[in-house]
Design a protein around this motif. Structure first.
Motif, PDB file in Angstrom:
ATOM      1  N   LEU A  19      -7.939 -11.446   9.369  1.00 42.09           N
ATOM      2  CA  LEU A  19      -6.874 -12.351   8.964  1.00 42.09           C
ATOM      3  C   LEU A  19      -6.690 -13.281  10.154  1.00 42.09           C
ATOM      4  N   ALA A  20      -7.307 -14.443  10.089  1.00 41.55           N
ATOM      5  CA  ALA A  20      -7.421 -15.324  11.247  1.00 41.55           C
ATOM      6  C   ALA A  20      -6.140 -16.120  11.460  1.00 41.55           C
ATOM      7  N   LEU A  21      -5.783 -16.273  12.740  1.00 48.94           N
ATOM      8  CA  LEU A  21      -4.619 -17.065  13.141  1.00 48.94           C
ATOM      9  C   LEU A  21      -5.005 -18.289  13.958  1.00 48.94           C
ATOM     10  N   ARG A  22      -6.210 -18.273  14.532  1.00 47.79           N
ATOM     11  CA  ARG A  22      -6.652 -19.368  15.393  1.00 47.79           C
ATOM     12  C   ARG A  22      -8.089 -19.744  15.039  1.00 47.79           C
ATOM     13  N   LEU A  23      -8.394 -21.016  15.223  1.00 46.14           N
ATOM     14  CA  LEU A  23      -9.719 -21.563  14.929  1.00 46.14           C
ATOM     15  C   LEU A  23     -10.171 -22.398  16.113  1.00 46.14           C
ATOM     16  N   ASN A  24     -11.340 -22.039  16.662  1.00 43.07           N
ATOM     17  CA  ASN A  24     -11.895 -22.762  17.816  1.00 43.07           C
ATOM     18  C   ASN A  24     -10.880 -22.924  18.941  1.00 43.07           C
ATOM     19  N   ASP A  47      -4.032 -27.671   7.124  1.00 42.70           N
ATOM     20  CA  ASP A  47      -5.104 -27.818   6.147  1.00 42.70           C
ATOM     21  C   ASP A  47      -6.169 -26.733   6.274  1.00 42.70           C
ATOM     22  N   HIS A  48      -6.208 -26.052   7.403  1.00 39.02           N
ATOM     23  CA  HIS A  48      -7.137 -24.934   7.571  1.00 39.02           C
ATOM     24  C   HIS A  48      -6.480 -23.585   7.287  1.00 39.02           C
ATOM     25  N   GLY A  49      -5.248 -23.589   6.773  1.00 37.73           N
ATOM     26  CA  GLY A  49      -4.667 -22.349   6.270  1.00 37.73           C
ATOM     27  C   GLY A  49      -3.515 -21.774   7.045  1.00 37.73           C
ATOM     28  N   TYR A  50      -2.903 -22.532   7.965  1.00 39.73           N
ATOM     29  CA  TYR A  50      -1.753 -22.020   8.710  1.00 39.73           C
ATOM     30  C   TYR A  50      -0.696 -21.501   7.739  1.00 39.73           C
ATOM     31  N   PRO A  51      -0.136 -20.322   8.011  1.00 39.27           N
ATOM     32  CA  PRO A  51      -0.202 -19.569   9.279  1.00 39.27           C
ATOM     33  C   PRO A  51      -1.335 -18.552   9.378  1.00 39.27           C
ATOM     34  N   ALA A  52      -1.983 -18.169   8.266  1.00 42.12           N
ATOM     35  CA  ALA A  52      -3.040 -17.152   8.347  1.00 42.12           C
ATOM     36  C   ALA A  52      -4.007 -17.343   7.192  1.00 42.12           C
ATOM     37  N   ARG A  53      -5.269 -17.037   7.459  1.00 41.29           N
ATOM     38  CA  ARG A  53      -6.295 -17.168   6.426  1.00 41.29           C
ATOM     39  C   ARG A  53      -7.336 -16.061   6.588  1.00 41.29           C
ATOM     40  N   GLY A 101       0.844  -1.185   0.000  1.00 44.02           N
ATOM     41  CA  GLY A 101       0.000   0.000   0.000  1.00 44.02           C
ATOM     42  C   GLY A 101       0.875   1.229   0.000  1.00 44.02           C
ATOM     43  N   PRO A 102       0.323   2.406   0.303  1.00 41.44           N
ATOM     44  CA  PRO A 102       1.159   3.615   0.377  1.00 41.44           C
ATOM     45  C   PRO A 102       2.325   3.479   1.349  1.00 41.44           C
ATOM     46  N   ASN A 103       2.128   2.682   2.436  1.00 42.59           N
ATOM     47  CA  ASN A 103       3.195   2.445   3.410  1.00 42.59           C
ATOM     48  C   ASN A 103       3.375   0.925   3.557  1.00 42.59           C
ATOM     49  N   PRO A 104       4.047   0.286   2.596  1.00 42.16           N
ATOM     50  CA  PRO A 104       4.150  -1.180   2.631  1.00 42.16           C
ATOM     51  C   PRO A 104       4.980  -1.651   3.822  1.00 42.16           C
ATOM     52  N   TYR A 105       4.674  -2.879   4.263  1.00 41.28           N
ATOM     53  CA  TYR A 105       5.427  -3.438   5.381  1.00 41.28           C
ATOM     54  C   TYR A 105       5.347  -4.959   5.319  1.00 41.28           C
ATOM     55  N   ARG A 106       6.183  -5.599   6.113  1.00 38.94           N
ATOM     56  CA  ARG A 106       6.206  -7.056   6.240  1.00 38.94           C
ATOM     57  C   ARG A 106       6.172  -7.413   7.715  1.00 38.94           C
ATOM     58  N   LEU A 107       5.493  -8.534   8.019  1.00 40.01           N
ATOM     59  CA  LEU A 107       5.372  -8.982   9.403  1.00 40.01           C
ATOM     60  C   LEU A 107       5.688 -10.468   9.494  1.00 40.01           C
ATOM     61  N   THR A 108       6.406 -10.840  10.532  1.00 37.81           N
ATOM     62  CA  THR A 108       6.558 -12.255  10.847  1.00 37.81           C
ATOM     63  C   THR A 108       5.298 -12.709  11.588  1.00 37.81           C
ATOM     64  N   LEU A 109       5.165 -13.998  11.786  1.00 38.80           N
ATOM     65  CA  LEU A 109       3.995 -14.496  12.497  1.00 38.80           C
ATOM     66  C   LEU A 109       3.953 -13.991  13.940  1.00 38.80           C
ATOM     67  N   PRO A 110       5.076 -13.969  14.696  1.00 42.40           N
ATOM     68  CA  PRO A 110       5.010 -13.397  16.059  1.00 42.40           C
ATOM     69  C   PRO A 110       4.616 -11.924  16.041  1.00 42.40           C
ATOM     70  N   LEU A 126       2.741 -10.427  13.797  1.00 43.66           N
ATOM     71  CA  LEU A 126       1.316 -10.368  13.475  1.00 43.66           C
ATOM     72  C   LEU A 126       0.481 -10.747  14.693  1.00 43.66           C
ATOM     73  N   ALA A 127       0.924 -11.760  15.424  1.00 42.06           N
ATOM     74  CA  ALA A 127       0.187 -12.207  16.605  1.00 42.06           C
ATOM     75  C   ALA A 127       0.236 -11.176  17.726  1.00 42.06           C
ATOM     76  N   ALA A 128       1.235 -10.276  17.696  1.00 35.96           N
ATOM     77  CA  ALA A 128       1.358  -9.250  18.729  1.00 35.96           C
ATOM     78  C   ALA A 128       0.427  -8.068  18.491  1.00 35.96           C
TER      79      ALA A 128
END
Length: 394
Positions: free
Chosen positions: A355-360, A367-373, A272-281, A283-285
């Motif tokens: 952007l889901a990280l956990r299910l139930n 198979d449900h999309g780890y690490p994010a869906r 986007g106008p301010n692009p960035y990258r995130l690791t999974l930790p 993103l979880a933070a």
């Protein structure tokens, strides 16, 4: 011809093959009254399937001018419409073959073509029957995820739906006088039938049997989308509560070509106008939200689940995307029709879209999309992209 055999038997008649005759049918229920009674049910079923199928197609492949206006509410909208589509489509199989049974003796009328108008009428009926049988049977195989044909199911199913709709309208227009004459017990055509062929016990028994078959098919399949009836879900190809983390899996990580190496090196890239990258930790933070949303698939099954993740609109704002921005979502999936999906602004701005990280309560399985869906309200399951690796603000 004067032959030795003829001279020996001058009075023997010559043998000639019998003239061809169409078969005769003695059953009393192959008549316009039966066809009209069943046809009313079938017409309603086909109309419901067409409208709900059109809604599903627009949600999956919206025209550009409409993509930004598709509604994200009610959250159960797609679950209801696609559940109806599949449930009524299965019932339509019973009704279609009952209707064909009622009218099939007309295939053997003699002469087969009496005029140009009659020829066109029979041709239109042939197109209607062929298209309707094709549509319900390929739809049945689709919900079982068996594709024994060389073409892509979605565009062909969509195109043939229009053929069925047009053929039904043409057939109703041509047969309108006959339908009107046999619409009810007191209609002129019904009253003109012989006493034993009116709405007597035989016809009532037939219609009761057809209705019972429709009810049995519905009760034993609709539980895949209407979960209170899930214990009776005996004939549906999916049981909504069976699968990893309480949900069925249509496409596994192995089938999508998502390897452990690809996941190990995973980063979420947001452009986007301010692009960035995130690791999974990282993103979880970020601030998380918990929502309860159904996931509903085109095959007709659906199930409520609890999802934890980062609201999509928060990720857009971090990239300094303008309000009302849409998204392009890219998956780690190697190939597939839905490896790249588009999310309109109504979905992207909805606070329930994550952007889901956990299910139930558990970390997403592979198979449900780890690490994010993606999980969003009122959205087809094929667009709830798994293994998300990039979000592009547009």
């Amino acid at each position: 011809m004067d032959t030795p055999a003829a001279r020996r038997h001058p009075h023997r008649p010559r043998l000639r093959p019998p003239a061809p005759r169409p078969p005769s049918f003695s059953g009393r229920l192959h008549d316009p009254r039966t066809a009209t009674a069943i046809g009313r049910w079938l017409g309603v079923a086909l109309a419901v399937c067409f409208l709900t199928g059109l809604f599903s197609h627009v949600l999956q492949q919206p025209p550009p001018w409409l993509a930004g206006y598709l509604p994200s509410r009610p959250v159960w909208g797609y679950r209801l419409t696609q559940g109806l589509h599949v449930a009524v489509g299965l019932a339509a199989i019973v009704l279609l073959f009952a209707k064909l049974w009622a009218v099939y003796p007309r295939l053997f009328v003699w002469p087969p073509v009496r005029s140009v108008r009659h020829a066109l009428e029979r041709l239109s009926v042939a197109v209607l029957v062929a298209a309707a049988v094709f549509q319900v049977l390929t739809g049945l195989l689709n919900i079982a995820e068996w594709y024994p044909w060389p073409f892509s199911f979605v565009p062909v199913h969509y195109a043939v739906a229009w053929v069925v709709a047009g053929s039904v309208l043409l057939h109703v227009a041509v047969k309108a006088p006959e339908i009107r004459a046999h619409w009810s017990r007191r209609s002129t055509g019904t009253l003109a039938l012989p006493d034993e062929e009116r709405d007597g016990p035989d016809r009532r028994a037939l219609l009761l049997g057809v209705g019972t078959a429709v009810g049995a098919v519905t009760i034993t399949t609709v539980g895949q989308s209407f979960n209170p009836l899930a214990p009776l879900d005996l004939l549906a190809p999916r049981h909504p509560g069976y699968g990893q983390q309480g949900l069925p899996v249509n496409r596994t990580a192995a089938a999508a070509g998502v390897t452990q190496a690809a996941v190990r090196e995973w980063r979420l890239e947001v452009l986007g106008p301010n692009p960035y990258r995130l690791t999974l930790p990282q993103l979880a933070a970020l601030p998380q939200r918990r929502v309860r949303l159904p996931i509903a698939c085109v095959e007709g099954w659906s199930m409520d689940a609890e999802w934890h993740g980062v609201p999509i609109r928060d990720l857009i704002r971090l990239a300094e995307g303008r309000p009302g921005s849409a998204l392009r979502v890219v998956s780690l999936e190697v190939a597939g029709a839905y490896r790249v999906t588009h999310m309109g602004r109504e979905y992207a701005e909805d606070p329930l879209t994550l952007l889901a990280l956990r299910l139930n309560g558990e970390v997403l399985s592979a198979d449900h999309g780890y690490p994010a869906r993606i999980i969003a309200p009122n959205r087809p399951g094929v667009l709830q992209t798994k293994w998300v690796t990039r979000l592009e603000v547009v």
